[in-house]
Design an enzyme around this catalytic site. Structure first.
Site, PDB file in Angstrom:
ATOM      1  N   ARG A 253       7.416  11.436   5.411  1.00  0.00           N
ATOM      2  CA  ARG A 253       7.768  11.163   4.029  1.00  0.00           C
ATOM      3  C   ARG A 253       8.321  12.426   3.388  1.00  0.00           C
ATOM      4  O   ARG A 253       7.664  13.456   3.382  1.00  0.00           O
ATOM      5  CB  ARG A 253       6.521  10.683   3.281  1.00  0.00           C
TER       6      ARG A 253
ATOM      7  N   THR B 221      11.718  13.106  -2.461  1.00  0.00           N
ATOM      8  CA  THR B 221      12.279  11.776  -2.758  1.00  0.00           C
ATOM      9  C   THR B 221      11.280  10.653  -2.472  1.00  0.00           C
ATOM     10  O   THR B 221      11.487   9.524  -2.908  1.00  0.00           O
ATOM     11  CB  THR B 221      13.525  11.527  -1.889  1.00  0.00           C
TER      12      THR B 221
ATOM     13  N   ASP C 213      -4.212  14.103   1.593  1.00  0.00           N
ATOM     14  CA  ASP C 213      -3.205  13.958   2.647  1.00  0.00           C
ATOM     15  C   ASP C 213      -3.916  13.658   3.962  1.00  0.00           C
ATOM     16  O   ASP C 213      -4.573  14.520   4.551  1.00  0.00           O
ATOM     17  CB  ASP C 213      -2.381  15.245   2.762  1.00  0.00           C
TER      18      ASP C 213
ATOM     19  N   ASP D 267      -3.008  15.830   7.103  1.00  0.00           N
ATOM     20  CA  ASP D 267      -3.538  17.201   7.006  1.00  0.00           C
ATOM     21  C   ASP D 267      -5.048  17.224   7.222  1.00  0.00           C
ATOM     22  O   ASP D 267      -5.583  18.124   7.860  1.00  0.00           O
ATOM     23  CB  ASP D 267      -3.194  17.808   5.639  1.00  0.00           C
TER      24      ASP D 267
HETATM   25  C1  PRP Z   1       1.775   9.900   5.007  1.00  0.00           C
HETATM   26  C2  PRP Z   1       0.867   8.786   5.494  1.00  0.00           C
HETATM   27  C3  PRP Z   1       1.809   7.626   5.577  1.00  0.00           C
HETATM   28  C4  PRP Z   1       2.754   7.886   4.433  1.00  0.00           C
HETATM   29  C5  PRP Z   1       2.437   6.977   3.291  1.00  0.00           C
HETATM   30  O1  PRP Z   1       2.511  10.395   6.071  1.00  0.00           O
HETATM   31  O2  PRP Z   1       0.232   9.099   6.714  1.00  0.00           O
HETATM   32  O3  PRP Z   1       2.512   7.558   6.801  1.00  0.00           O
HETATM   33  O4  PRP Z   1       2.579   9.250   4.050  1.00  0.00           O
HETATM   34  O5  PRP Z   1       3.290   7.162   2.230  1.00  0.00           O
HETATM   35  P1  PRP Z   1       4.316   6.040   1.739  1.00  0.00           P
HETATM   36  O6  PRP Z   1       3.578   4.740   1.672  1.00  0.00           O
HETATM   37  O7  PRP Z   1       4.713   6.536   0.370  1.00  0.00           O
HETATM   38  O8  PRP Z   1       5.473   6.007   2.677  1.00  0.00           O
HETATM   39  P2  PRP Z   1       3.338  11.746   6.047  1.00  0.00           P
HETATM   40  O9  PRP Z   1       4.790  11.439   5.861  1.00  0.00           O
HETATM   41  O10 PRP Z   1       2.726  12.710   5.100  1.00  0.00           O
HETATM   42  O11 PRP Z   1       3.215  12.239   7.548  1.00  0.00           O
HETATM   43  P3  PRP Z   1       1.982  12.741   8.401  1.00  0.00           P
HETATM   44  O12 PRP Z   1       1.149  11.530   8.762  1.00  0.00           O
HETATM   45  O13 PRP Z   1       2.657  13.335   9.588  1.00  0.00           O
HETATM   46  O14 PRP Z   1       1.204  13.747   7.596  1.00  0.00           O
HETATM   47  N1  URA Z   2       0.163  10.118   2.173  1.00  0.00           N
HETATM   48  C1  URA Z   2      -1.107  10.581   2.228  1.00  0.00           C
HETATM   49  O1  URA Z   2      -1.540  11.127   3.255  1.00  0.00           O
HETATM   50  N2  URA Z   2      -1.877  10.426   1.129  1.00  0.00           N
HETATM   51  C2  URA Z   2      -1.450   9.837   0.012  1.00  0.00           C
HETATM   52  O2  URA Z   2      -2.210   9.708  -0.967  1.00  0.00           O
HETATM   53  C3  URA Z   2      -0.122   9.366  -0.020  1.00  0.00           C
HETATM   54  C4  URA Z   2       0.654   9.516   1.081  1.00  0.00           C
END
Ligand code: PRP
Ligand code: URA
Length: 216
Positions: free
Chosen positions: A111, A115, A208, A211
């Protein structure tokens, strides 16, 4: 799990079981260390995948117990786990224990934090999948819904029979977006939270997820 521990509304199944909710509470706590976070995330994943698999297709089969014949079932769907990288890997780990014959197709989405658009960076799906496939899209956080929609879209294009989305926590905004785009996709979650904040994070959420799982 009994009917009281699950509420189903408009294609969303909320697992309210006290075991699931107490684990979710530990995940929400900002003081929960990475080691415990991983362990509790695995536990919650077990509960949610178990519920998401509640209506898998099966066929009757006979079996011999040490005492005599009995009737039982074997699962008949072609089961696919689709963890959304990175955070979905933890749900996949639990799901593999419950569904050891499942095929696993990873979906890489990141994500963009400015944006909030989901940017695809990895997927290697076959050109066709059996029509009787049931796909479990695994992503702990359903926030804006952009990532879920991008992942679901990959499998809708392959015309599979059933798609389920498994998340720990879902925002109303994300649920609405997914339900509008794909009303056939049932969502299984431990919580529908209040809203998104101005950065696209779920409130109260758990922060997150990626993380916290990977300690980054
Ligand atoms: C986070 C989470 C989802 C996404 C949700 O991933 O694990 O995949 O955001 O957000 P959305 O519904 O607004 O699309 P991230 O892109 O942070 O990647 P990661 O899992 O590698 O940390
Ligand atoms: N991705 C995450 O990991 N946490 C949130 O709250 C939103 C997007």
């Amino acid at each position: 799990m009994s009917a009281q521990t699950i509420s189903t509304n408009l294609g969303v199944k909320v697992v309210n079981h006290p075991l699931a909710q107490s684990v979710l509470t530990r995940l929400r706590d900002y003081q929960t260390p990475t080691s415990e976070f991983r362990q509790k995330a695995l536990q919650l994943s077990h509960f949610l995948v178990y519920e998401a698999a509640a209506d898998l297709s099966s066929r009757q089969t006979g079996v011999e117990t040490p005492i005599g014949p009995a009737m039982g079932i074997t699962l008949s769907d072609y089961i696919i786990l689709a963890p959304v990288l990175r955070a979905g890997l933890i749900i996949s780990e639990a799901a593999q224990k419950l569904l050891p014959n499942a095929r696993i197709y990873h979906v890489g989405l990141r994500r963009d934090e400015q944006t909030l658009q989901a940017i695809p960076y990895y997927s290697r799906l076959p050109e066709v999948l059996p029509v009787e496939s049931t796909v479990f899209i695994l992503d702990p956080m359903l926030a804006t819904g952009g990532s879920a929609i991008a992942a679901i879209d990959l499998f809708v294009g392959l015309k599979v029979k059933t798609i389920r989305l498994v998340s720990f926590v879902a925002a109303p905004e994300g649920i609405e977006k997914v339900r509008r785009a794909f009303p056939q996709v049932k969502i299984v979650t431990a919580s529908i939270d209040a809203q998104l904040n101005e950065h696209g994070y779920i409130v109260p959420g758990l922060g997150d997820a990626g993380d916290r799982i990977f300690g980054t």
